[in-house]
Design an enzyme around this catalytic site. Sequence first.
Site, short mmCIF file in Angstrom:
data_model
loop_
_atom_site.label_atom_id
_atom_site.label_comp_id
_atom_site.label_asym_id
_atom_site.label_seq_id
_atom_site.Cartn_x
_atom_site.Cartn_y
_atom_site.Cartn_z
N THR B 156 -21.65 44.25 -6.18
CA THR B 156 -21.93 43.19 -7.16
C THR B 156 -21.02 42.01 -6.82
O THR B 156 -21.39 41.18 -6.00
CB THR B 156 -21.72 43.69 -8.61
N LYS B 182 -18.34 50.98 -5.05
CA LYS B 182 -18.40 49.56 -5.39
C LYS B 182 -17.64 49.37 -6.68
O LYS B 182 -17.44 50.31 -7.45
CB LYS B 182 -19.82 49.06 -5.55
N THR B 193 -15.61 50.24 -13.27
CA THR B 193 -17.03 50.02 -13.04
C THR B 193 -17.18 50.08 -11.63
O THR B 193 -16.98 49.13 -10.95
CB THR B 193 -17.65 48.73 -13.40
N ASN B 396 -14.98 35.78 -14.13
CA ASN B 396 -15.35 36.49 -15.34
C ASN B 396 -15.74 35.59 -16.49
O ASN B 396 -16.22 36.05 -17.52
CB ASN B 396 -14.24 37.45 -15.74
#
Lengths: 401, 401
Positions: B156, B182, B193, B396
Amino acid sequence: MTIETTDLPSPGVTAAAGFRASGITAGLKASGRPDLALVVNDGPSQAAAAVFTTNRVVGAPVVWSRQAVSDGVVSAVVLNSGGANVCTGPEGFLDVHLTAETVGAALEVSAGDVVVCSTGLIGERLPIDKILDGIGVAVEALSSEGGPDAAVAIMTTDTVAKTAHLHVDGDRGAWTVGGMAKGAGMLAPGLATMLCVITTDAVIDAETAAAALRTAVSETFDRVDSDGCMSTSDTVTLMVSGASRAVPDPAGFTAALTQVCGELARALVADAEGATHDIAVTVMGAETQDAALAVARAVTRSNLFKAAMFGNDPNWGRVLAQVGTVPESVAAFDPDQLDVTINGVQVCKAGGAFRPRSEVDLAANREVHVLIDLHAGGEVATVWTNDLTHDYVHENSAYST
Amino acid sequence: MTIETTDLPSPGVTAAAGFRASGITAGLKASGRPDLALVVNDGPSQAAAAVFTTNRVVGAPVVWSRQAVSDGVVSAVVLNSGGANVCTGPEGFLDVHLTAETVGAALEVSAGDVVVCSTGLIGERLPIDKILDGIGVAVEALSSEGGPDAAVAIMTTDTVAKTAHLHVDGDRGAWTVGGMAKGAGMLAPGLATMLCVITTDAVIDAETAAAALRTAVSETFDRVDSDGCMSTSDTVTLMVSGASRAVPDPAGFTAALTQVCGELARALVADAEGATHDIAVTVMGAETQDAALAVARAVTRSNLFKAAMFGNDPNWGRVLAQVGTVPESVAAFDPDQLDVTINGVQVCKAGGAFRPRSEVDLAANREVHVLIDLHAGGEVATVWTNDLTHDYVHENSAYST
């Protein structure tokens, strides 16, 4: 009963009768800005209470001041910016002792009744000669109108001085609560790096003052969380002069004290380092107050959530992801029943998308209100925080250099 | 016994015999980059184990996959980037079901033996038609050399694909452990995550695999903490083909698995969003492992500490301030006995300043090693994190827009 507040700037710690204050430049800051404040209680009462950081690593001023306030009597508070006097060993403690002795001698009070507060960088000795010389200047400058000067002298990365007061005219006479606070970086639930002095001319004994202060702090300063970091120096001191001769009932006094602390706490959040949004996270439908608070704090501590707010992105997924980190033993809820409303727009219903995120306009307002409904009870709690910004990173990566 | 690792790039999930993989573009990402990966176990064994996020809010893929792996048998893992399928309600679960059915039909295995992993934004449905079409393409592309392609398709905000493997030639034959991972943003102690697939051709039963995976994860992925945020989607799946016919002893297998997980975990930290420093916080002299871990995590979660690292400021005061937040019931120590060493320079001794901070050169190295001695016992633990940077805030705050 009438409650009256005047327009800003508030006189802060000298709003109440029986107090003098000053703020002067002792030369601790390279910038040459004011860095030493003094607040003196001229009585007739000398009752006092204080709340300190719960950090196990504390500065010498906290060690000293805990002892000073333990008998419920405080005659003066001396505060400096430009150095925290933390992790400075026995020499640092000696510096605090000398500071209190010097204030006590100048004011003709016991050194043991002088609270000392310091804020700034950890791990470096203060230039004690400058402080001792500065105390002489500060005593000369004491004035019943010195509250605003004192508020300026305790600023570090604050961009504005923070003062507040409340005047109450009730059945039992007229009395006032006033205060000042500093702190913009290390706000956290345990308290904050946050020095605060509150004064009142109401007639209140030390025990009642201590209970009122614990309640007020738990509902105000303990519910702002800028960056989840707990300081080594947080100190909130309440001094009672009794000069108004008015004797409020304890509940009314606690309410007024809570309001003044709340105004100061909100001012701290509004001035948090680099913030562009003040964010109120309210959790409703909780089984208990503790559950509501735990969920609100989990959200206010999320860097991902706070960075999204900076980007004006109503990313409710990051809200739910934080809610989900709270253990079932702490807060009961069904993840499939969670609702989230941001600035009045319900973006999440029953754990899934509801109104489109595009309907939420975060850019238009500095304040953001996030409402989380746990659907698990009737308790509500709010914690304030701010967004995570480039300027926060900048200020805190360059702080000591 | 000889252990051999080859130069990068590692074949990752296809390093071990008995596995095929592919990574293709299904069209989920606006960028047009690869976004769908498939890893298939051709046996003879189909033993498997998995570890999932402990978040109470989880995506539909986690709900499905927990069930799929519960019998210790997994035939394939299908993973997509471009959408997390979290907070998507019953429709989201149906999408996972359809995905597993389609993979199962194409491979002629049970849908109930297909693990599904998704990563990306929370709260939006996946374009399921694109995924189902993509599965057909991914099955066609399966290859025993497809590991690197699969690793690329699960990225990602990662800037590099992460693969690792270990080849062991021991008394009991030669066998291999390989994997891919990942995740660059939401690393946290509960997990991250982080999607990870590990494959091995050793002969290991499902129960032994599960125990080995729990140990390996607790010592690797659980000890990296990028931003303290726990994801709703974390999944680490271990598949066993047994194709090498080699039967390692469980301890040797656990050690090899831990080494591969450790390499992948370190790669995650090294690629954390916007990071300029990889920071190892080691706590020694702790009474217990839990105490050492609790203190290390308190430090790695401090925004103030991490911003100081970004500014190349060896601000040990912020380290001590975080150590002090750990309750006495969790970690025994005397605040006046704490030592801190940063990149080999002891800047703090017995709770106070020691060597000058100017002796620490943080700018010269990407890696920062912070060593905290609690002087309270003999236990040691390390947690890895990274610095808090402008780029973290930028990535973010702009993630979903």
